[in-house]
Design a protein around this motif. Structure first.
Motif, PDB file in Angstrom:
ATOM      1  N   VAL A 267      11.007   4.934  -9.494  1.00 41.82           N
ATOM      2  CA  VAL A 267      12.246   4.028  -9.511  1.00 41.82           C
ATOM      3  C   VAL A 267      12.272   3.422  -7.942  1.00 41.82           C
ATOM      4  N   ALA A 268      11.998   4.584  -6.998  1.00 40.88           N
ATOM      5  CA  ALA A 268      12.255   3.844  -5.592  1.00 40.88           C
ATOM      6  C   ALA A 268      11.316   3.018  -5.302  1.00 40.88           C
TER       7      ALA A 268
ATOM      8  N   PHE B 137      17.213  -3.731   1.522  1.00 42.28           N
ATOM      9  CA  PHE B 137      18.063  -2.481   1.695  1.00 42.28           C
ATOM     10  C   PHE B 137      17.886  -1.505   0.740  1.00 42.28           C
ATOM     11  N   LEU B 138      18.155  -1.808  -0.544  1.00 38.79           N
ATOM     12  CA  LEU B 138      18.081  -0.852  -1.600  1.00 38.79           C
ATOM     13  C   LEU B 138      16.707   0.025  -1.791  1.00 38.79           C
ATOM     14  N   GLY B 139      15.533  -1.017  -1.666  1.00 41.16           N
ATOM     15  CA  GLY B 139      14.324  -0.501  -2.020  1.00 41.16           C
ATOM     16  C   GLY B 139      14.025   0.315  -0.862  1.00 41.16           C
ATOM     17  N   SER B 140      14.233  -0.088   0.362  1.00 42.94           N
ATOM     18  CA  SER B 140      13.718   0.731   1.486  1.00 42.94           C
ATOM     19  C   SER B 140      14.660   2.017   1.719  1.00 42.94           C
ATOM     20  N   THR B 141      15.923   2.013   1.366  1.00 42.85           N
ATOM     21  CA  THR B 141      16.804   3.171   1.350  1.00 42.85           C
ATOM     22  C   THR B 141      16.148   4.357   0.284  1.00 42.85           C
ATOM     23  N   ALA B 142      15.965   3.567  -0.964  1.00 35.17           N
ATOM     24  CA  ALA B 142      15.592   4.531  -2.096  1.00 35.17           C
ATOM     25  C   ALA B 142      14.355   5.321  -1.781  1.00 35.17           C
TER      26      ALA B 142
ATOM     27  N   ASN C 130      11.203  -6.083  -3.042  1.00 38.98           N
ATOM     28  CA  ASN C 130      11.525  -6.775  -1.971  1.00 38.98           C
ATOM     29  C   ASN C 130      10.461  -7.965  -1.326  1.00 38.98           C
ATOM     30  N   GLN C 131       9.056  -7.715  -2.226  1.00 39.35           N
ATOM     31  CA  GLN C 131       8.253  -8.713  -1.845  1.00 39.35           C
ATOM     32  C   GLN C 131       8.624 -10.192  -2.351  1.00 39.35           C
ATOM     33  N   GLY C 132       9.687 -10.261  -2.942  1.00 38.63           N
ATOM     34  CA  GLY C 132      10.085 -11.755  -3.329  1.00 38.63           C
ATOM     35  C   GLY C 132      10.632 -12.420  -1.830  1.00 38.63           C
TER      36      GLY C 132
ATOM     37  N   LEU D 297       0.684  -1.201   0.010  1.00 40.87           N
ATOM     38  CA  LEU D 297       0.076   0.024   0.086  1.00 40.87           C
ATOM     39  C   LEU D 297       0.995   1.345   0.027  1.00 40.87           C
ATOM     40  N   ALA D 298       1.707   1.261   0.711  1.00 39.58           N
ATOM     41  CA  ALA D 298       2.995   2.454   0.657  1.00 39.58           C
ATOM     42  C   ALA D 298       3.550   2.762  -0.751  1.00 39.58           C
ATOM     43  N   ILE D 299       3.648   1.436  -1.525  1.00 43.13           N
ATOM     44  CA  ILE D 299       4.040   1.666  -2.965  1.00 43.13           C
ATOM     45  C   ILE D 299       3.175   2.383  -3.853  1.00 43.13           C
ATOM     46  N   VAL D 300       1.820   1.648  -3.620  1.00 43.62           N
ATOM     47  CA  VAL D 300       0.790   2.285  -4.290  1.00 43.62           C
ATOM     48  C   VAL D 300       0.520   3.738  -4.076  1.00 43.62           C
ATOM     49  N   TRP D 301       0.836   4.220  -2.895  1.00 46.02           N
ATOM     50  CA  TRP D 301       0.688   5.667  -2.479  1.00 46.02           C
ATOM     51  C   TRP D 301       1.749   6.390  -3.211  1.00 46.02           C
ATOM     52  N   SER D 302       3.063   5.803  -3.031  1.00 44.00           N
ATOM     53  CA  SER D 302       4.046   6.522  -3.816  1.00 44.00           C
ATOM     54  C   SER D 302       3.927   6.666  -5.132  1.00 44.00           C
TER      55      SER D 302
END
Length: 246
Positions: free
Chosen positions: A182-183, A210-215, A190-192, A154-159
């Motif tokens: 991109v982020a 790490f990359l996804g949450s940091t970005a 990370n859902q994998g 849901l956070a990804i849908v929002w962004s």
């Protein structure tokens, strides 16, 4: 201070405070890697962390919860034209729901895990086996399902929604839109790792978390800084788009 600038400040406060709290958690509890460790390893490490570790989880939960404030204020801050406002309002509800689910996932370490860890440490082999089963059940439900799967999705849908508004609405720089997409894509990978907790063998990219949450966190910071800058009118068209139209 205008709503727009206050909103930007709230984004910055939420991102920085969560970054500090989660960094302390990583240093003291090997988070998030320990989330995939066997139950005995996690429960023993948690019990060894004592009350300070519980308070660290408490701070991590509620500093992330601060993100709900700027998410809810964003429609007022951007002042979109009426035809585009309903889409942002729907995205806002989705974003607020994502924060709620993630906070629930974090707070189980405050209210659910401590008694389990204590019972495991002081219990007999039979008690330990029962506690490990209970741990796995709550960890998959409260952590993998609510916090990591639904909360992150849901956070990804929002962004993604905010990024599309930045690309089309003219109220935010277009680079915010592209950076957000991109982020969000990196964060989605990370859902994998989350799916692999239920489906062993599911493809996992170890660096995605790490990359996804940091970005995604850096994009939140960038969004906050952008909102602190002078507002752009929705009717302002960048020069390159005007030339392309001509």
């Amino acid at each position: 201070m205008s709503i727009r600038r206050a909103n930007g400040l709230f984004f910055l406060i939420a991102a920085v405070s969560f970054g500090v709290a989660s960094s302390i958690l990583s240093a003291t509890f090997d988070w998030p890697d320990i989330l995939r460790a066997p139950a005995p390893t996690v429960l023993a490490a948690f019990e060894g962390g004592g009350d300070s570790l519980v308070w660290t989880w408490f701070a991590t939960a509620w500093t992330y919860g601060l993100l709900a404030i700027p998410i809810l204020l964003l429609p007022r801050a951007l002042r979109l034209p009426a035809p585009r406002l309903p889409a942002l309002r729907m995205a806002t509800l989705i974003g607020a729901a994502s924060v709620l689910l993630s906070v629930i996932g974090f707070l189980r370490w405050v209210f659910v895990v401590p008694p389990l860890a204590h019972s495991w440490t002081s219990g007999s082999p039979v008690t330990r086996a029962a506690v490990e089963a209970a741990w796995t059940a709550q960890h998959q439900f409260g952590g993998a399902l609510l916090g990591e799967h639904l909360g992150q999705l849901l956070a990804i849908v929002w962004s993604v929604s905010v990024s599309m508004i930045a690309l089309r609405g003219g109220v935010l720089p277009r680079w915010i839109g592209w950076a957000g997409l991109v982020a969000s894509a990196l964060y989605l990978l990370n859902q994998g790792d989350v799916m692999a907790t239920a489906l062993p063998g599911f493809p996992v990219w170890d660096a995605a978390g790490f990359l996804g949450s940091t970005a995604w966190g850096l994009w939140i910071l960038a969004l906050g800084v952008t909102l602190l800058l002078p507002a752009r009118s929705p009717h302002d068209v960048p020069a390159e788009r005007a030339l392309a139209a001509a």
